[in-house]
Design a protein around this motif. Structure first.
Motif, PDB file in Angstrom:
ATOM      1  N   GLU A 384      95.306   9.285  27.332  1.00  0.00           N
ATOM      2  CA  GLU A 384      94.654  10.282  26.363  1.00  0.00           C
ATOM      3  C   GLU A 384      93.220  10.157  26.483  1.00  0.00           C
ATOM      4  O   GLU A 384      92.488   9.075  26.534  1.00  0.00           O
ATOM      5  CB  GLU A 384      95.098   9.966  24.878  1.00  0.00           C
ATOM      6  N   HIS A 385      92.671  11.127  26.433  1.00  0.00           N
ATOM      7  CA  HIS A 385      90.943  11.355  26.578  1.00  0.00           C
ATOM      8  C   HIS A 385      90.332  11.720  25.207  1.00  0.00           C
ATOM      9  O   HIS A 385      90.715  12.832  24.817  1.00  0.00           O
ATOM     10  CB  HIS A 385      90.491  12.165  27.696  1.00  0.00           C
ATOM     11  N   LYS A 386      89.174  11.165  24.888  1.00  0.00           N
ATOM     12  CA  LYS A 386      88.464  11.572  23.919  1.00  0.00           C
ATOM     13  C   LYS A 386      87.025  11.446  24.501  1.00  0.00           C
ATOM     14  O   LYS A 386      86.595  10.652  24.857  1.00  0.00           O
ATOM     15  CB  LYS A 386      88.803  10.778  22.656  1.00  0.00           C
ATOM     16  N   ARG A 387      86.195  12.666  23.677  1.00  0.00           N
ATOM     17  CA  ARG A 387      84.936  12.576  24.026  1.00  0.00           C
ATOM     18  C   ARG A 387      84.261  12.614  22.663  1.00  0.00           C
ATOM     19  O   ARG A 387      84.440  13.330  21.829  1.00  0.00           O
ATOM     20  CB  ARG A 387      84.144  13.718  24.811  1.00  0.00           C
ATOM     21  N   LEU A 388      83.328  11.625  22.214  1.00  0.00           N
ATOM     22  CA  LEU A 388      82.740  11.240  20.902  1.00  0.00           C
ATOM     23  C   LEU A 388      81.459  10.932  21.027  1.00  0.00           C
ATOM     24  O   LEU A 388      80.914  10.378  22.247  1.00  0.00           O
ATOM     25  CB  LEU A 388      83.524  10.677  20.013  1.00  0.00           C
ATOM     26  N   ALA A 389      80.534  11.026  19.945  1.00  0.00           N
ATOM     27  CA  ALA A 389      79.397  10.330  20.009  1.00  0.00           C
ATOM     28  C   ALA A 389      79.225   9.316  18.837  1.00  0.00           C
ATOM     29  O   ALA A 389      79.639   9.445  17.788  1.00  0.00           O
ATOM     30  CB  ALA A 389      78.147  11.494  19.758  1.00  0.00           C
ATOM     31  N   ILE A 390      77.873   8.503  19.143  1.00  0.00           N
ATOM     32  CA  ILE A 390      77.629   7.495  17.991  1.00  0.00           C
ATOM     33  C   ILE A 390      76.107   7.299  18.072  1.00  0.00           C
ATOM     34  O   ILE A 390      75.509   7.528  19.015  1.00  0.00           O
ATOM     35  CB  ILE A 390      78.356   6.196  18.477  1.00  0.00           C
ATOM     36  N   GLN A 391      75.702   7.006  16.993  1.00  0.00           N
ATOM     37  CA  GLN A 391      74.464   6.636  16.793  1.00  0.00           C
ATOM     38  C   GLN A 391      74.180   5.103  16.973  1.00  0.00           C
ATOM     39  O   GLN A 391      74.979   4.125  16.522  1.00  0.00           O
ATOM     40  CB  GLN A 391      73.808   7.052  15.417  1.00  0.00           C
ATOM     41  N   GLY A 392      72.900   4.567  17.480  1.00  0.00           N
ATOM     42  CA  GLY A 392      72.734   3.253  17.326  1.00  0.00           C
ATOM     43  C   GLY A 392      71.444   2.907  18.112  1.00  0.00           C
ATOM     44  O   GLY A 392      70.374   3.801  18.434  1.00  0.00           O
ATOM     45  N   GLN A 393      71.438   1.533  18.660  1.00  0.00           N
ATOM     46  CA  GLN A 393      70.504   1.007  19.722  1.00  0.00           C
ATOM     47  C   GLN A 393      71.133   0.503  20.867  1.00  0.00           C
ATOM     48  O   GLN A 393      72.050  -0.237  20.629  1.00  0.00           O
ATOM     49  CB  GLN A 393      69.542   0.167  18.917  1.00  0.00           C
ATOM     50  N   ILE A 394      70.304   0.322  22.016  1.00  0.00           N
ATOM     51  CA  ILE A 394      70.720  -0.316  22.957  1.00  0.00           C
ATOM     52  C   ILE A 394      70.018  -1.666  23.022  1.00  0.00           C
ATOM     53  O   ILE A 394      68.680  -1.780  23.114  1.00  0.00           O
ATOM     54  CB  ILE A 394      70.232   0.388  24.434  1.00  0.00           C
ATOM     55  N   MET A 395      70.850  -2.696  23.113  1.00  0.00           N
ATOM     56  CA  MET A 395      70.510  -3.975  22.858  1.00  0.00           C
ATOM     57  C   MET A 395      70.291  -4.780  24.014  1.00  0.00           C
ATOM     58  O   MET A 395      69.739  -5.910  24.188  1.00  0.00           O
ATOM     59  CB  MET A 395      71.248  -4.895  21.705  1.00  0.00           C
ATOM     60  N   LEU A 681      86.056   8.431  26.128  1.00  0.00           N
ATOM     61  CA  LEU A 681      87.185   7.067  26.001  1.00  0.00           C
ATOM     62  C   LEU A 681      88.734   7.554  26.673  1.00  0.00           C
ATOM     63  O   LEU A 681      88.820   8.797  26.698  1.00  0.00           O
ATOM     64  CB  LEU A 681      87.519   6.809  24.451  1.00  0.00           C
ATOM     65  N   CYS A 682      89.411   6.643  27.346  1.00  0.00           N
ATOM     66  CA  CYS A 682      90.528   6.976  27.834  1.00  0.00           C
ATOM     67  C   CYS A 682      91.447   5.852  28.172  1.00  0.00           C
ATOM     68  O   CYS A 682      90.735   4.418  28.355  1.00  0.00           O
ATOM     69  CB  CYS A 682      90.280   7.676  29.341  1.00  0.00           C
ATOM     70  N   HIS A 683      92.482   5.917  27.445  1.00  0.00           N
ATOM     71  CA  HIS A 683      93.427   4.880  27.762  1.00  0.00           C
ATOM     72  C   HIS A 683      94.257   4.583  28.947  1.00  0.00           C
ATOM     73  O   HIS A 683      94.927   5.749  29.540  1.00  0.00           O
ATOM     74  CB  HIS A 683      94.439   4.946  26.524  1.00  0.00           C
ATOM     75  N   LEU A 684      93.882   3.713  29.854  1.00  0.00           N
ATOM     76  CA  LEU A 684      94.614   3.827  31.228  1.00  0.00           C
ATOM     77  C   LEU A 684      95.735   2.838  31.117  1.00  0.00           C
ATOM     78  O   LEU A 684      96.486   2.558  32.278  1.00  0.00           O
ATOM     79  CB  LEU A 684      93.600   3.052  32.182  1.00  0.00           C
ATOM     80  N   GLY A 685      96.563   2.595  30.127  1.00  0.00           N
ATOM     81  CA  GLY A 685      97.815   1.766  30.229  1.00  0.00           C
ATOM     82  C   GLY A 685      97.520   0.341  30.237  1.00  0.00           C
ATOM     83  O   GLY A 685      96.511  -0.347  30.336  1.00  0.00           O
ATOM     84  N   GLY A 686      98.438  -0.381  29.424  1.00  0.00           N
ATOM     85  CA  GLY A 686      98.587  -1.637  29.149  1.00  0.00           C
ATOM     86  C   GLY A 686      97.225  -2.095  28.284  1.00  0.00           C
ATOM     87  O   GLY A 686      97.100  -1.336  27.170  1.00  0.00           O
ATOM     88  N   GLU A 687      96.594  -2.995  28.412  1.00  0.00           N
ATOM     89  CA  GLU A 687      95.274  -3.413  27.818  1.00  0.00           C
ATOM     90  C   GLU A 687      94.052  -2.807  28.080  1.00  0.00           C
ATOM     91  O   GLU A 687      92.742  -3.083  27.550  1.00  0.00           O
ATOM     92  CB  GLU A 687      95.126  -4.692  27.842  1.00  0.00           C
ATOM     93  N   LYS A 688      93.989  -1.807  29.123  1.00  0.00           N
ATOM     94  CA  LYS A 688      93.028  -1.058  29.700  1.00  0.00           C
ATOM     95  C   LYS A 688      92.470   0.183  28.968  1.00  0.00           C
ATOM     96  O   LYS A 688      93.141   1.098  28.880  1.00  0.00           O
ATOM     97  CB  LYS A 688      93.099  -0.747  31.118  1.00  0.00           C
ATOM     98  N   VAL A 689      91.642  -0.059  28.140  1.00  0.00           N
ATOM     99  CA  VAL A 689      90.688   1.316  27.628  1.00  0.00           C
ATOM    100  C   VAL A 689      89.263   1.303  28.464  1.00  0.00           C
ATOM    101  O   VAL A 689      88.679   0.661  28.355  1.00  0.00           O
ATOM    102  CB  VAL A 689      90.522   0.805  26.071  1.00  0.00           C
ATOM    103  N   GLU A 690      89.350   2.432  28.719  1.00  0.00           N
ATOM    104  CA  GLU A 690      87.866   2.702  29.656  1.00  0.00           C
ATOM    105  C   GLU A 690      86.894   3.536  28.332  1.00  0.00           C
ATOM    106  O   GLU A 690      87.248   4.289  27.834  1.00  0.00           O
ATOM    107  CB  GLU A 690      88.411   3.956  30.466  1.00  0.00           C
ATOM    108  N   VAL A 691      85.732   2.866  28.542  1.00  0.00           N
ATOM    109  CA  VAL A 691      84.634   3.378  27.815  1.00  0.00           C
ATOM    110  C   VAL A 691      83.272   3.765  28.650  1.00  0.00           C
ATOM    111  O   VAL A 691      82.710   2.971  28.934  1.00  0.00           O
ATOM    112  CB  VAL A 691      84.189   2.597  26.711  1.00  0.00           C
ATOM    113  N   LEU A 692      83.273   4.931  28.896  1.00  0.00           N
ATOM    114  CA  LEU A 692      82.155   5.263  29.738  1.00  0.00           C
ATOM    115  C   LEU A 692      81.052   6.016  28.956  1.00  0.00           C
ATOM    116  O   LEU A 692      81.440   6.949  28.047  1.00  0.00           O
ATOM    117  CB  LEU A 692      82.651   6.020  31.056  1.00  0.00           C
TER     118      LEU A 692
END
Length: 705
Positions: A384-395, A681-692
């Motif tokens: 399943e693929h989702k595209r979303l936005a968050i606010q914050g700072q790069i640390m 975000l995309c769930h690639l199976g098992g414990e693999k969750v891709e966050v790009l």
């Protein structure tokens, strides 16, 4: 259960039905639109028939027959459009086969919708194709459902009757269908031929938005298959499966960008690969502001690839013939260099300005609170693929070499990197030590068998593609070996360990025999905000997905690896199949990625996300990406999505791309900078969750409307 095999023979299907009482069919594993199981009768050549068509009626006469008590006369019609299957089952519904399929049929008087219901779908859906001629008896008429999608059939120049639709039911009354072979259809019946609206890539720009067209092209890129939740779906497991495809037709340097959803043709959908001819019908044009146009599937889209074109009505279309003539001028070895398979792909690219509504907080891309990010990730289903936005700072930012050493996935305490996988500055340390050790060896000592020459792994400089000589290992260098047969280089490699963070204030470090010098080199590939060490101890949740996976990256296509690449890019099969492997994986221009640590605006949630910059025009993600020149600072790379300038693999031009450590030296400008980050975000199976990371926005690029 009993069914017919297409030749009128009754066959038993008890072995292919669910054991649970009240269920007589299987659903497709990953969506509800694909036929699944032997209960679905395959398409077979029709038998010769002798029909009496002296007592038939025309479609134009059916509107006046609605509500009449008598049975309407038989019809002779041709199928001109076919929709995908619709499954309307739900808990408690006592219907054995809750399926529905729409067809647009035509005769000399016009066109009308024909609906196939329930048990008739497994028996007839795959046997009724565009161009099929039908003799229809025992049908019923009802008022049309007004809110359904319809194909655009202006090209047929016939009258459409939308107030009434023809219903074919399994009982009360039982509809009778007869497929008429093409050779038995006389011209006296006056049935219209199937007409198409083929559009070339050069004409696509001038088409109005949401208009329908048919396209044919040579496939150059096929993404992995992903899933999204069906719009308006309240039940569980209602997903659409889709993939992205690039196809060229010779009329433009820009390929078609096709978003293809499953069209109830699973064999064709799962079998799309580069260098095949692809035909897509009834595609709808979509174009957002400042973006390239793309085509997306409609309910009536049908797709055909090499091996499925024979007998289709479009083969005689003049534009199809012109396309075939163009393909004869191509050279396979040249086109193969432009092909790719699999990997993450999302289109359109994020807009240049991030907009959000003041009234309800809505926008083109949903903005979620950092506290909800974990719930969004945990709620993902397979692919399943989702595209979303968050606010914050790069640390913090760390550059990670790709591919990572296999041992890094198995080591609990650290990751061991081979010499060829080390950053340039780290390899320099080891090479210097090797040279020093070799210089201290007495020159008069003869080489023993333990000191024979060995091939040194080719060096790969981060930010550049491998050359052909490096891949083939043509260059040999002398590396001294010890008497035990282990080279000094290998011993140094075994001592090179990058430790993972231990505790909230730990740094990634390099433990080496040479000590502080190598550790200092490693930190040239890491930047941290001065406040991160303190804030890291105060966050309530630090989400650390696994980074970049093999499924995240597109690979170059090779015919020898076709089966492996298709298996990797498709969804897990419904039935067990042996896993295929290959030793010739070749990711498209990816030597590493940036792991970005983002602290949410509430300073309670932090997450690691991967940024894989586009570095070459051979990367499918480069298509349609705004390529305005920039200074290659970390902020400009994250904002634009690419490193400037892009290399061209076809012309083998080698642009002077900056090294990762050069880009990281500019990271200081991110300190205390608030940003909006677009995540895929995309769930690639098992414990693999891709966050790009797709793009970041400074607050000057955020607009409230």
């Amino acid at each position: 259960m009993l069914s017919k095999d297409g030749f009128g023979n009754v066959i038993a299907l008890q072995s292919d039905t669910p054991l649970q009482v009240g269920r007589k069919h299987y659903l497709s594993l990953w969506n509800n639109e694909d036929p699944e199981g032997r209960v679905w009768v395959p398409d077979v050549p029709p038998e010769d028939v002798v029909l009496d068509v002296s007592k038939t009626t025309l479609l134009c006469d059916l509107e006046s027959s609605l509500g009449c008590m008598f049975q309407p006369l038989p019809l002779v019609v041709r199928v001109i459009h076919k929709s995908r299957l619709r499954y309307y089952g739900k808990p408690g519904l006592k219907i054995d086969y809750p399926y529905q399929a729409y067809f647009e049929v035509a005769d000399q008087s016009g066109t009308m919708s024909l609906v196939l219901w329930n048990e008739l779908c497994p028996e007839w859906y795959q046997r009724l194709n565009v161009g099929t001629v039908l003799y229809v008896q025992n049908y019923t008429l009802k008022q049309s459902y007004p809110n359904r999608s319809r194909p655009q059939i202006d090209n047929h120049r016939m009258k459409s009757f939308h107030s009434v639709e023809i219903c074919l039911n399994p009982r009360n009354p039982t509809a009778v269908l007869t497929v008429v072979p093409a050779k038995s259809v006389p011209s006296q019946w006056g049935l219209p031929e199937v007409s198409y609206q083929f559009t070339t890539r050069s004409e696509l720009e001038s088409l109005p938005n949401n208009s329908a067209c048919d396209v044919i092209g040579l496939v150059t890129f096929v993404s992995r298959v992903e899933r999204i939740k069906s719009k308006g779906s309240s039940g569980p497991e209602k997903y659409w499966t889709y993939r992205w495809v690039h196809a060229v037709d010779g009329t433009s340097n820009i390929p078609f960008i096709l978003e293809i959803f499953s069209s109830s043709q699973p064999e064709i959908f799962n079998g799309i690969y580069p260098m095949t001819y692809l035909v897509c019908t009834q595609m709808r044009k979509c174009q957002e502001q400042h973006s390239l146009p793309y085509l997306t599937s409609s309910c009536e889209t049908q797709i055909f690839t090499t091996g499925y074109h024979k007998g289709q009505p479009y083969v005689s279309d003049q534009r199809v013939k012109s396309f075939i003539q163009w393909t004869k001028t191509l050279k396979d070895n040249v086109m193969l260099k432009k092909t790719a398979v699999g990997g993450h792909y999302s289109f359109p690219h994020p807009p240049q300005i991030f907009t959000q509504s003041v009234a309800d907080g809505s926008g083109q891309i949903p903005l979620v609170a950092a506290n909800d990010l974990k719930r969004e990730m945990e709620g993902l289903h397979y692919r399943e693929h989702k595209r979303l936005a968050i606010q914050g700072q790069i640390m913090a930012v760390r550059y990670v070499i790709w591919p990572e050493s296999a041992s890094s996935d198995q080591s609990a305490g650290g990751a061991v990197l081979g010499v060829s996988g080390l950053p340039r500055v780290q390899r320099t340390v080891e090479e210097t030590e090797t040279e020093i050790n070799s210089e201290t060896t007495p020159s008069g000592v003869q080489s023993s068998p333990g000191r024979r020459k060995r091939k040194r792994p080719p060096e790969r400089v981060p930010g550049h593609s491998c050359t052909e000589e490096e891949l083939c290992g043509h260059e040999e260098q002398s590396v001294p070996e010890t008497e035990e047969g282990v080279s000094t280089q290998d011993r140094l490699t075994e001592q090179t360990i990058i430790s993972r963070p231990q505790g909230p204030s730990a740094f990634p470090q390099i433990e080496r025999a040479t000590g502080e010098r190598a550790a200092a080199d490693c930190f040239r590939f890491l930047w941290e905000s001065s406040s991160w060490q303190k804030q890291r101890t105060e966050v309530s949740e630090y989400l650390q997905p696994g980074g970049v996976y093999q499924e995240s990256l597109s690979q170059g296509f090779k015919f020898d690896d076709k089966s492996v690449l298709l298996q990797q890019s498709n969804l897990h099969p419904a039935r067990w199949t042996p896993e295929l492997t290959t030793n010739t994986r070749s990711p498209v221009t990816c030597n590493g990625y940036y792991k970005i640590t983002i602290l949410g605006i509430n300073q309670q949630i932090a997450i690691d996300a991967a940024f894989v910059p586009v570095m070459s025009t051979g990367d499918p993600r480069s298509l349609g990406l705004p390529q305005n020149p920039h200074e290659n600072s970390l902020l400009s790379c994250l904002s634009s999505g690419f490193i400037c300038p892009l290399a061209d693999p076809v012309s083998q031009s080698e642009a002077a791309l900056p090294e990762p450590e050069d880009i990281l030296t500019t990271a200081e400008e991110l300190t205390d900078t608030h940003i909006v980050c677009i995540l895929d975000l995309c769930h690639l199976g098992g414990e693999k969750v891709e966050v790009l990371i797709s793009k970041i926005y400074g607050m000057t690029d955020v607009a409230l409307v």
